[in-house]
Design an enzyme around this catalytic site. Structure first.
Site, PDB file in Angstrom:
ATOM      1  N   CYS A 275      68.996 149.962  86.583  1.00  0.00           N
ATOM      2  CA  CYS A 275      70.425 150.257  86.661  1.00  0.00           C
ATOM      3  C   CYS A 275      70.721 150.389  88.150  1.00  0.00           C
ATOM      4  CB  CYS A 275      70.714 151.568  85.913  1.00  0.00           C
ATOM      5  SG  CYS A 275      72.416 152.143  86.130  1.00  0.00           S
TER       6      CYS A 275
ATOM      7  N   CYS B 172      70.564 168.879  98.361  1.00  0.00           N
ATOM      8  CA  CYS B 172      69.808 167.648  98.634  1.00  0.00           C
ATOM      9  C   CYS B 172      69.713 167.436 100.147  1.00  0.00           C
ATOM     10  CB  CYS B 172      70.503 166.462  97.967  1.00  0.00           C
ATOM     11  SG  CYS B 172      69.602 164.923  98.237  1.00  0.00           S
TER      12      CYS B 172
HETATM   13  N1  SAM Z   1      69.765 161.724  94.405  1.00  0.00           N
HETATM   14  C1  SAM Z   1      69.553 160.510  93.737  1.00  0.00           C
HETATM   15  C2  SAM Z   1      69.898 159.315  94.579  1.00  0.00           C
HETATM   16  O1  SAM Z   1      70.828 159.363  95.363  1.00  0.00           O
HETATM   17  O2  SAM Z   1      69.224 158.306  94.449  1.00  0.00           O
HETATM   18  C3  SAM Z   1      70.251 160.414  92.399  1.00  0.00           C
HETATM   19  C4  SAM Z   1      71.625 161.009  92.208  1.00  0.00           C
HETATM   20  S1  SAM Z   1      72.969 160.285  93.158  1.00  0.00           S
HETATM   21  C5  SAM Z   1      74.228 161.470  92.945  1.00  0.00           C
HETATM   22  C6  SAM Z   1      73.416 158.861  92.217  1.00  0.00           C
HETATM   23  C7  SAM Z   1      74.546 157.998  92.710  1.00  0.00           C
HETATM   24  O3  SAM Z   1      75.788 158.621  92.464  1.00  0.00           O
HETATM   25  C8  SAM Z   1      74.622 157.647  94.185  1.00  0.00           C
HETATM   26  O4  SAM Z   1      73.752 156.619  94.536  1.00  0.00           O
HETATM   27  C9  SAM Z   1      76.061 157.202  94.323  1.00  0.00           C
HETATM   28  O5  SAM Z   1      76.158 155.807  94.126  1.00  0.00           O
HETATM   29  C10 SAM Z   1      76.774 157.965  93.208  1.00  0.00           C
HETATM   30  N2  SAM Z   1      77.702 158.953  93.770  1.00  0.00           N
HETATM   31  C11 SAM Z   1      77.387 160.144  94.310  1.00  0.00           C
HETATM   32  N3  SAM Z   1      78.477 160.792  94.755  1.00  0.00           N
HETATM   33  C12 SAM Z   1      79.526 159.993  94.484  1.00  0.00           C
HETATM   34  C13 SAM Z   1      80.924 160.105  94.719  1.00  0.00           C
HETATM   35  N4  SAM Z   1      81.452 161.145  95.338  1.00  0.00           N
HETATM   36  N5  SAM Z   1      81.722 159.092  94.299  1.00  0.00           N
HETATM   37  C14 SAM Z   1      81.194 158.023  93.684  1.00  0.00           C
HETATM   38  N6  SAM Z   1      79.877 157.858  93.442  1.00  0.00           N
HETATM   39  C15 SAM Z   1      79.053 158.827  93.852  1.00  0.00           C
HETATM   40 FE1  SF4 Z   2      71.172 163.417  97.608  1.00  0.00          FE
HETATM   41 FE2  SF4 Z   2      71.555 161.454  95.864  1.00  0.00          FE
HETATM   42 FE3  SF4 Z   2      73.631 162.891  96.843  1.00  0.00          FE
HETATM   43 FE4  SF4 Z   2      72.391 161.192  98.440  1.00  0.00          FE
HETATM   44  S1  SF4 Z   2      73.512 160.677  96.590  1.00  0.00           S
HETATM   45  S2  SF4 Z   2      72.952 163.313  98.949  1.00  0.00           S
HETATM   46  S3  SF4 Z   2      70.260 161.372  97.711  1.00  0.00           S
HETATM   47  S4  SF4 Z   2      71.990 163.641  95.555  1.00  0.00           S
END
Ligand code: SAM
Ligand code: SF4
Ligand code: DTB
Length: 356
Positions: free
Chosen positions: A209, A74
């Site tokens: 959500c 990403c």
């Molecule tokens: N890439 C898209 C975005 O960021 O909008 C969708 C997937 S992203 C992984 C979805 C959510 O997962 C993020 O907004 C964050 O709140 C949560 N997230 C990602 N990595 C995380 C972590 N290491 N610990 C807790 N929550 C996490």
């Molecule tokens: Fe990419 Fe979503 Fe991870 Fe942010 S939270 S780095 S936008 S996958």
């Protein structure tokens, strides 16, 4: 709103459910939210549980399953995220999954008793060329009788419309933290960008959500700021995920200090009080939480979880251990709210009482 109070299983529930319902508000001041979070713990939990019983059956928890449909590489720089191409987390990137592979996982989710299937993609925003495949996934998942949810990054108004027309029930897009702390965590998209995506999702008629992450080194006032932003949206998100940071080696937040677990519970309780009719989801970070912590989170008003051994890329508790805890606590998985009749038979539901 009172109509959402499900048939009750105890006299206590019934008597509290008939009390005057807490008002749905959109005018929270930061000071008020800070005061809410800073109350004595027992007072905060009592208020949260009281509000919870006005809007929900306190012994039901909604169960969602999560699948990463496109993993890693990403371009964004979210400091918590193992999927950013900027950090060496050892994660292997994968292209967008084939529709049939996704539906195979969705069928497994049906069997496990999940009612919602959430599909996440490591994108800044979806490319137009990917939309037909994503739309087919939504249609396929719904045809199995599951509620559908996606989180694909930022959406234009047209993309939100396209997903809504495909039948997507929920779109997940988190505000993550307070507006002031946000710049310490993400620089490649603004808070305003996130609010605009939420506006597009709502405008297209989908359920929202949206929540955030705690334990990223933010202060209590930042947790207040996040909740204030969510609760002051024109309409509360139907689903509010509260994630505890999963510290992944290679990310800038890998060495972040532990957050006091009671601060996490306080955040759940305040979310419950401020957004009384929303499902509050106990989300990432459950691997580090023991059974007592889970029970406290449910007492504070959490009534949704991600279920299954993996979140997007990191581990989650085993489904069996969740169901065993449900049985010990007398919690049942919430049945699906059917709005449109699915084309295939409805899913088999787990009998929590049978798994003790
Ligand atoms: N890439 C898209 C975005 O960021 O909008 C969708 C997937 S992203 C992984 C979805 C959510 O997962 C993020 O907004 C964050 O709140 C949560 N997230 C990602 N990595 C995380 C972590 N290491 N610990 C807790 N929550 C996490
Ligand atoms: Fe990419 Fe979503 Fe991870 Fe942010 S939270 S780095 S936008 S996958
Ligand atoms: C949300 O708020 N939490 C989920 C879901 N929405 C997509 C994601 C948690 C991801 C945790 C890190 C990982 O597994 O990659």
């Amino acid at each position: 709103m009172h109509s959402s109070v499900a048939a009750t299983t105890s006299t206590t529930t019934t008597s509290l459910a008939t009390a005057a319902a807490t008002e749905i508000r959109h005018d929270w001041s930061r000071r008020e939210v800070e005061a809410l979070l800073a109350q004595p713990f027992n007072d905060l939990l009592f208020e949260a549980q009281t509000v919870h019983r006005q809007y929900f059956d306190p012994n039901q928890v909604q169960v969602s399953t999560l699948l990463s449909i496109k993993t890693g590489a990403c371009p964004e720089d979210c400091a918590y995220c193992p999927q950013s191409t900027r950090y060496d987390t050892g994660l292997e990137a994968e292209a967008l999954m084939e529709i049939e592979q996704v539906l195979e996982q969705a069928r497994a989710a049906v069997v496990s008793g999940a009612t919602r299937f959430c599909m996440g993609a490591a994108w800044r925003s979806p490319k137009q060329r990917d939309m037909p495949q994503v739309v087919a996934m939504v249609k396929g998942v719904r045809a199995l009788g599951l509620e559908s949810c996606m989180t694909l990054g930022m959406l234009t108004r047209n993309q939100a419309q396209e997903l809504s027309e495909a039948g997507l029930d929920y779109y997940n897009h988190n505000l993550d933290t307070s507006p002031e702390f946000y710049g310490d965590v993400i620089t490649t998209r603004t808070y305003q960008d996130r609010l605009e995506t939420l506006d597009h999702v709502r405008g297209a008629g989908m359920k929202v959500c949206s929540g955030g992450i705690v334990g990223m080194g933010e202060k209590q006032t930042d947790r207040a700021g996040l909740l204030q932003q969510l609760a002051n949206l024109p309409q509360h998100p139907e689903s509010v995920p509260i994630n505890m940071l999963v510290r992944v080696q290679g990310t800038p937040l890998a060495e972040e200090a532990d957050l006091d677990p009671f601060e996490f519970i306080r955040t759940i309780a305040a979310a419950r009080i401020m957004m009384p009719a929303s499902h509050v989801r106990l989300s990432a970070g459950r691997e580090e939480m023991n059974e007592q912590m889970h029970a406290l989170a449910y007492l504070a008003g959490a009534n949704s979880i991600f279920y299954g051994e993996k979140l997007l890329t990191t581990p989650n508790p085993q489904a069996n251990s969740d169901m065993a805890l449900f049985a010990r606590l007398g919690i049942e998985p919430e049945r699906r709210h059917v709005e449109k009749v699915p084309e295939t038979p409805s899913p088999h539901f787990y009998d929590a009482a049978a798994v003790s």
